[in-house]
Design a protein around this motif. Structure first.
Motif, PDB file in Angstrom:
ATOM      1  N   GLY A 125       5.654 -10.852  -1.599  1.00  0.00           N
ATOM      2  CA  GLY A 125       4.693 -10.270  -0.805  1.00  0.00           C
ATOM      3  C   GLY A 125       3.234 -11.044  -0.880  1.00  0.00           C
ATOM      4  O   GLY A 125       2.615 -11.720   0.211  1.00  0.00           O
ATOM      5  N   SER A 134       2.227   1.905  -3.428  1.00  0.00           N
ATOM      6  CA  SER A 134       1.507   2.236  -4.287  1.00  0.00           C
ATOM      7  C   SER A 134       1.528   3.800  -4.214  1.00  0.00           C
ATOM      8  O   SER A 134       1.327   4.383  -5.340  1.00  0.00           O
ATOM      9  CB  SER A 134       0.273   1.508  -4.222  1.00  0.00           C
ATOM     10  N   ALA A 154       0.926  -0.993  -0.035  1.00  0.00           N
ATOM     11  CA  ALA A 154       0.053  -0.066  -0.081  1.00  0.00           C
ATOM     12  C   ALA A 154       0.896   1.246  -0.080  1.00  0.00           C
ATOM     13  O   ALA A 154       0.758   2.276  -0.770  1.00  0.00           O
ATOM     14  CB  ALA A 154      -0.900  -0.084   1.322  1.00  0.00           C
ATOM     15  N   MET A 165       1.219 -13.754   1.839  1.00  0.00           N
ATOM     16  CA  MET A 165       0.235 -13.443   2.510  1.00  0.00           C
ATOM     17  C   MET A 165      -0.804 -14.550   2.283  1.00  0.00           C
ATOM     18  O   MET A 165      -1.460 -14.918   3.225  1.00  0.00           O
ATOM     19  CB  MET A 165      -0.618 -12.329   1.693  1.00  0.00           C
ATOM     20  N   PHE A 178      -3.940  -2.734  -9.302  1.00  0.00           N
ATOM     21  CA  PHE A 178      -3.150  -3.576 -10.225  1.00  0.00           C
ATOM     22  C   PHE A 178      -4.175  -4.721 -10.538  1.00  0.00           C
ATOM     23  O   PHE A 178      -5.226  -4.929  -9.986  1.00  0.00           O
ATOM     24  CB  PHE A 178      -1.713  -4.019  -9.297  1.00  0.00           C
TER      25      PHE A 178
HETATM   26  N1  LIG Z   1      -1.761  -2.313  -2.911  1.00  0.00           N
HETATM   27  C1  LIG Z   1      -1.242  -2.382  -4.118  1.00  0.00           C
HETATM   28  N2  LIG Z   1      -1.474  -1.263  -5.285  1.00  0.00           N
HETATM   29  C2  LIG Z   1      -0.653  -1.513  -6.570  1.00  0.00           C
HETATM   30  N3  LIG Z   1      -0.177  -2.649  -6.900  1.00  0.00           N
HETATM   31  C3  LIG Z   1       0.076  -3.596  -5.953  1.00  0.00           C
HETATM   32  C4  LIG Z   1      -0.629  -3.702  -4.692  1.00  0.00           C
HETATM   33  N4  LIG Z   1      -0.008  -4.734  -3.795  1.00  0.00           N
HETATM   34  C5  LIG Z   1       0.598  -5.388  -5.028  1.00  0.00           C
HETATM   35  N5  LIG Z   1       0.605  -4.860  -5.997  1.00  0.00           N
HETATM   36  C6  LIG Z   1       1.437  -5.073  -7.536  1.00  0.00           C
HETATM   37  O1  LIG Z   1       1.879  -6.468  -7.364  1.00  0.00           O
HETATM   38  C7  LIG Z   1       3.016  -6.671  -7.411  1.00  0.00           C
HETATM   39  C8  LIG Z   1       3.471  -7.957  -6.448  1.00  0.00           C
HETATM   40  O2  LIG Z   1       3.230  -7.816  -5.059  1.00  0.00           O
HETATM   41  P1  LIG Z   1       4.097  -8.435  -3.893  1.00  0.00           P
HETATM   42  O3  LIG Z   1       3.745  -9.933  -4.296  1.00  0.00           O
HETATM   43  O4  LIG Z   1       3.554  -8.079  -2.588  1.00  0.00           O
HETATM   44  O5  LIG Z   1       5.641  -8.293  -4.299  1.00  0.00           O
HETATM   45  P2  LIG Z   1       6.450  -6.983  -4.146  1.00  0.00           P
HETATM   46  O6  LIG Z   1       5.808  -5.882  -3.561  1.00  0.00           O
HETATM   47  O7  LIG Z   1       7.679  -7.375  -3.429  1.00  0.00           O
HETATM   48  O8  LIG Z   1       6.649  -6.605  -5.682  1.00  0.00           O
HETATM   49  C9  LIG Z   1       3.639  -5.437  -6.944  1.00  0.00           C
HETATM   50  O9  LIG Z   1       5.183  -5.534  -7.597  1.00  0.00           O
HETATM   51  C10 LIG Z   1       2.825  -4.517  -7.541  1.00  0.00           C
HETATM   52  O10 LIG Z   1       3.059  -4.077  -8.873  1.00  0.00           O
END
Ligand SMILES: Nc1ncnc2c1ncn2[C@@H]1O[C@H](COP(=O)(O)OP(=O)(O)O)[C@@H](O)[C@H]1O
Ligand SMILES: Nc1ncnc2c1ncn2[C@@H]1O[C@H](COP(=O)(O)OP(=O)(O)O)[C@@H](O)[C@H]1O
Lengths: 147, 122, 147, 122
Positions: C113, C57, C54, C117, C89
């Motif tokens: 991430g 973003s 978050a 989760m 996204f």
């Molecule tokens: N809250 C969010 N708002 C916008 N994009 C998000 C959000 N959560 C995740 N994403 C998108 O999903 C991708 C993968 O997220 P994640 O698996 O948590 O790995 P990381 O954050 O390390 O890239 C992020 O790189 C981002 O592009």
């Protein structure tokens, strides 16, 4: 006070959430590296007292409204405001504690919260009215609280 | 959220060991135990707050209530605490003049029993 | 989910507030005596991951808006929702991680991430759109998550 | 908010001891130190995470970056951690197959040096 720079917390008006408020205040205050453990502890206790009063004020009304706590990390201070929607009170008409030598002293289990807040915080401000009370507790992060 | 409460006997004293954080959420539990101990006749009470990590004015109120109840029953309360913050709170509220504070349980139980001076002095 | 029974927190979208979010979630979760330390730790980490995304973003948009975190202690579950006002996204179009045997694997410092989760929480729900994302993380407090 | 970072030498290994919570706030500090150590030539690196109280995927990302950088420089990274949660995270992300995990620094530095087999095997 920059509202955007702060942390806002809302809790149900129940005693079990006091430990959470303390955790938030201590963690928020620790973000300012200038604040020593002792001052963080001062603020944590003062806010716990104010939140206890806020919770009590809702209990007296049977109110299910929530309590709001705002922590603002300022340039020269940390300010925490505890806001309730209780009935308010008159801070000036509280009866003073009898002296320790008076046997009556033991009748007073209450009434310690506000005096403690005033000792612990560098500034204590109370805005109170029929629609609620906001208690502001300030701890300076710079020696004289003015940057 | 819950206090650890255990009692031990250091005749004629009963020691109530408190562990945890005393606030509005946990104070009723402490109050209940204090009442139970005093009302069963153990009115010479040492409140051992050595392991109390946090105590606010609600907790202080319970200590005051304990002192009152014990004295009414003909006994007394001694408070053991090393925590500087708690010591300070007893000082700010001037309660350090109302009852005795000790650093160690051993010191608290070593002192004269309340009333002993008048009973034994001759 | 009873919105009135929960805790609400708003933080500036900055990484330094992550520790505060973790403290709130852990303390709120600990209010439910049925939840063991391990499950609290699961939730704490999952929420930290969601809050990290978050914050990222908002950083991408240069947004100074705040992040909202809601913890609801339900009958049979604890639910934490992390809400941002980022660009959103498409969770389904994220490229999968190469296998550990692939030398390419070391090119992927990110993307862990969401998979984490999903493993840590009993339920993970993502609502996302052009005006923001809300990630709900649920941990059951009763064996089957239904009381 | 800040990590405790110290290095010690267990030749040919350099051990980087990390203390604290690794998240988006503290990861840049760790990343910087890893880069500094590897770039000054200490590319056989043991990351000692024994005293890491919390680590999220951002922290895992720094470990991945360290492995990549060290290997590119001709060295390797070994990771020491006992924390069950952290072990689990390396398992979930399958990174336990990408680099070696140890329980103790002593075990990490006792293993063969990367490349030593080919250099010394005859
Ligand atoms: N809250 C969010 N708002 C916008 N994009 C998000 C959000 N959560 C995740 N994403 C998108 O999903 C991708 C993968 O997220 P994640 O698996 O948590 O790995 P990381 O954050 O390390 O890239 C992020 O790189 C981002 O592009
Ligand atoms: N937020 C509040 N709303 C209404 N009344 C309050 C509030 N805070 C304090 N008071 C009043 O002031 C009195 C003294 O408060 P305090 O010094 O904190 O001691 P205590 O809460 O133990 O009584 C309370 O008993 C209550 O009547």
């Amino acid at each position: 006070m920059d509202a955007d720079g702060g942390v806002e917390l809302e809790i149900p008006a129940h005693a079990e959430f006091l430990s959470l408020v303390r955790a938030v205040v201590a963690t928020a205050a620790a973000l300012d590296p200038r604040l020593g453990d002792e001052r963080i502890e001062d603020l944590r206790l003062a806010v716990s007292e104010a939140t206890t009063n806020a919770i009590e004020s809702h209990a007296q009304l049977g109110s299910e409204e929530r309590i709001a706590i705002r922590c603002d990390l300022g340039e020269d201070r940390i300010e925490v405001e505890v806001q309730d929607q209780g009935e308010g009170f008159d801070p000036d008409s509280l009866s003073p504690m009898p002296p320790p030598t008076d046997p009556e002293r033991l009748e007073y289990e209450h009434g310690l919260g506000l005096p403690l807040m005033r000792v612990l915080a560098d500034e204590t401000r109370i805005r109170t009215g029929a629609d609620g009370t906001a208690v502001s507790l300030v701890v300076y992060t710079t020696p004289r609280g003015r940057s | 959220m819950f206090l650890g409460l255990t009692t031990s006997s250091r005749a004629p004293w009963t020691v109530l060991h408190v562990r945890g954080e005393i606030d509005m959420a946990s104070a009723p539990q402490l109050r209940q135990e204090v009442v139970r101990v005093i009302d069963r006749g153990d009115h010479d009470l040492v409140l051992d707050l050595t392991e109390v990590a946090f105590c606010d004015s609600t907790g202080i109120g319970v200590v005051v209530a304990a002192v009152k109840r014990a004295r009414t029953a003909g006994g007394d309360v001694r408070v053991v605490c090393v925590n500087e913050r708690l010591r300070e709170m007893f000082a700010i509220t001037r309660l350090d003049r109302v009852f005795d504070l000790f650093d160690l349980v051993d010191e608290a139980v070593a002192g004269a029993v309340p009333g002993a001076e008048t009973r034994e002095a001759g």
